[in-house]
Motif scaffolding. Structure first.
Motif, PDB file in Angstrom:
ATOM      1  N   GLU A  16       1.096  -0.905   0.104  1.00 48.03           N
ATOM      2  CA  GLU A  16       0.074   0.022  -0.319  1.00 48.03           C
ATOM      3  C   GLU A  16       1.045   0.739   0.147  1.00 48.03           C
ATOM      4  O   GLU A  16       1.977   1.767   0.677  1.00 48.03           O
ATOM      5  CB  GLU A  16      -0.529   0.201   1.049  1.00 48.03           C
ATOM      6  N   ASP A  19      -1.068   7.198  -1.776  1.00 46.55           N
ATOM      7  CA  ASP A  19      -1.217   8.526  -3.371  1.00 46.55           C
ATOM      8  C   ASP A  19      -0.192   9.167  -3.216  1.00 46.55           C
ATOM      9  O   ASP A  19      -1.082  10.954  -2.802  1.00 46.55           O
ATOM     10  CB  ASP A  19      -2.177   8.131  -3.682  1.00 46.55           C
ATOM     11  N   TYR A  29      -4.097   5.575   0.483  1.00 46.55           N
ATOM     12  CA  TYR A  29      -3.192   4.893   0.418  1.00 46.55           C
ATOM     13  C   TYR A  29      -3.657   4.206  -1.314  1.00 46.55           C
ATOM     14  O   TYR A  29      -4.996   3.387  -1.779  1.00 46.55           O
ATOM     15  CB  TYR A  29      -3.198   3.799   1.646  1.00 46.55           C
ATOM     16  N   GLN A  30      -2.813   3.648  -1.942  1.00 42.50           N
ATOM     17  CA  GLN A  30      -3.554   2.658  -3.439  1.00 42.50           C
ATOM     18  C   GLN A  30      -2.641   1.478  -2.726  1.00 42.50           C
ATOM     19  O   GLN A  30      -1.615   1.303  -3.027  1.00 42.50           O
ATOM     20  CB  GLN A  30      -2.867   3.421  -4.387  1.00 42.50           C
ATOM     21  N   SER A  31      -3.269   0.205  -3.452  1.00 44.12           N
ATOM     22  CA  SER A  31      -2.409  -0.589  -3.856  1.00 44.12           C
ATOM     23  C   SER A  31      -2.423  -1.151  -4.386  1.00 44.12           C
ATOM     24  O   SER A  31      -2.459  -1.522  -5.953  1.00 44.12           O
ATOM     25  CB  SER A  31      -3.841  -1.806  -2.647  1.00 44.12           C
ATOM     26  N   CYS A  32      -1.308  -2.055  -4.571  1.00 42.47           N
ATOM     27  CA  CYS A  32      -0.114  -2.624  -5.384  1.00 42.47           C
ATOM     28  C   CYS A  32      -0.088  -4.548  -5.382  1.00 42.47           C
ATOM     29  O   CYS A  32       0.133  -4.634  -3.970  1.00 42.47           O
ATOM     30  CB  CYS A  32       1.090  -1.900  -6.448  1.00 42.47           C
ATOM     31  N   ALA A  41       2.843   3.078 -10.087  1.00 39.92           N
ATOM     32  CA  ALA A  41       2.918   3.389  -9.373  1.00 39.92           C
ATOM     33  C   ALA A  41       4.388   4.502  -9.300  1.00 39.92           C
ATOM     34  O   ALA A  41       3.847   5.596  -8.632  1.00 39.92           O
ATOM     35  CB  ALA A  41       2.602   2.570  -8.278  1.00 39.92           C
ATOM     36  N   VAL A  46       3.228   8.157  -7.680  1.00 44.39           N
ATOM     37  CA  VAL A  46       2.464   7.699  -6.818  1.00 44.39           C
ATOM     38  C   VAL A  46       2.846   7.874  -6.223  1.00 44.39           C
ATOM     39  O   VAL A  46       3.073   8.783  -4.872  1.00 44.39           O
ATOM     40  CB  VAL A  46       1.216   6.155  -7.030  1.00 44.39           C
TER      41      VAL A  46
END
Ligand code: MRU
Length: 348
Positions: A16, A19, A29-32, A41, A46
């Motif tokens: 996470e 961003d 938070y952006q999840s990968c 990202a 990000v």
């Protein structure tokens, strides 16, 4: 001790990332879930900042390994290889990315007999180790560099070399945090950092979060502000340092170093050894990323330049070693860096 901003979080099966494109208005938070998503990202900003990119890439490999843990060993390795390739192609200048991928390759090579499941576990361990080591390294940089900042100092910085640009604590902002943790009163002048505004959006945000007094200026005010006697010391981070001490950092850093020299203001760089590229003799060989014209012609949905104008948008510049008063590393301060002193850093 502060560890205010959690730039990235490992959940066990996802990475996470804050961003950073949305800061300071939103903390999201952006999840990968795999190497490709982490590479996107990094490419899309990000996550940014040299050590943070390196840590994220290591987790990208760990995620790819987990995703392929039920593959046959040959397929597992082929899949990981594509992961290494896509991550290495994400951004060119910060050497920490390639350094971290090399560490992950070593971890993979150290597990030749393991089945993919066990190999994936050891790659997760390797990424976590890298992440924790980055925080410890930044704290060591902070401790080493704090002596450069006297009580009451006004410190100018450029771009964001803070917790957001690392696994935590930061490099240049880590020095400021550590000096503050020692009880010194410090104020920060944050340069806006055109065109992507890392200074205005990210450094200013980090400092406001921690109640470290911060004044925002636009980049073209730096000379005037120095001339007014408002700057005691300049401290910045780095994306790649050549073997002779030339420093690639965010565009605008070189002009600041020239201005600092003109005004007799000390100019320091704070960076871990993983930012030093001993294979590159001097700054002329450092690849400088060029980014999209849209970053210069406007911001977000706003466009201020006419259609049809041509744009040049180098994201970094190189400050020659002769303008660098010192490089603050986890092994101490290299004053007036040159090839010999940098070589010595790797001996001890
Ligand atoms: O383009 P960015 O935001 O990734 O650039 C970041 C910088 O130039 C930082 O100063 C550098 O990576 C050091 S971060 C500790």
């Amino acid at each position: 001790m502060s560890n205010s901003v959690e730039t990235m979080r490992w959940t066990g099966d996802a990475l996470e990332l804050i961003d950073q494109r949305l800061l300071p208005s939103k903390l999201v938070y952006q999840s990968c879930g795999d190497a490709r998503e982490v590479a996107s990202a990094i490419r899309d900003m990000v996550v940014r900042g040299a050590p943070a990119i390196g840590c994220a890439a290591a987790f990208g490999i760990a995620l790819e390994a987990l995703r392929r843990k039920d593959n046959r060993r040959a397929d597992f390795e082929a899949g990981l290889e594509r992961g290494f390739e896509v991550l290495a192609a994400s951004r060119p200048t910060a050497v920490n990315l390639f350094w971290a991928l090399d560490r992950m390759r070593e971890a993979l090579a150290a597990a030749p007999g393991l089945d993919p499941r066990q190999a994936a576990e050891s790659l997760v361990e390797a990424a976590l180790l890298l992440y924790r080591a980055d925080i410890a390294t930044n704290r060591a940089i902070g401790r080493a560099g704090a002596v450069l900042i006297r009580n009451g100092a006004s410190v100018m910085t450029h771009c964001n070399a803070g917790a957001l640009a690392t696994a935590g604590h930061g490099t240049a902002l880590g020095v400021i945090r550590s000096a503050r943790d020692q009880g010194k009163r410090i104020s920060v002048i944050a340069n806006e950092t055109r065109p992507y505004l890392q200074g205005a959006r990210l450094t200013a945000w980090e400092m406001v979060q921690e109640r470290i007094p911060v004044t925002l200026i636009t980049d073209n005010m730096a000379g005037h502000v120095m001339r007014m006697g408002k700057v005691d010391v300049v401290i910045v981070g780095a994306d790649r340092i050549a073997a002779n001490g030339d420093v690639a950092n965010k565009i605008g850093t070189f002009s600041l170093a020239v201005l600092a020299s003109r005004h007799g203001i000390p100019f320091y760089v704070a960076a871990p050894l993983s930012t030093i590229d001993i294979a590159i003799a001097d700054g002329s060989a450092i690849p400088i990323e060029e980014r999209s014209a849209s970053e210069v012609t406007g911001y977000g949905d706003i466009r201020w330049a006419p259609e049809g104008v041509s744009v040049f948008n180098p994201a970094f510049d190189v400050t020659p070693a002769e303008l660098v008063g010192g490089i603050v590393t986890e092994k101490g301060i290299v004053t007036r860096p040159d090839a010999g002193k940098i070589r010595d850093l790797f001996k001890t």
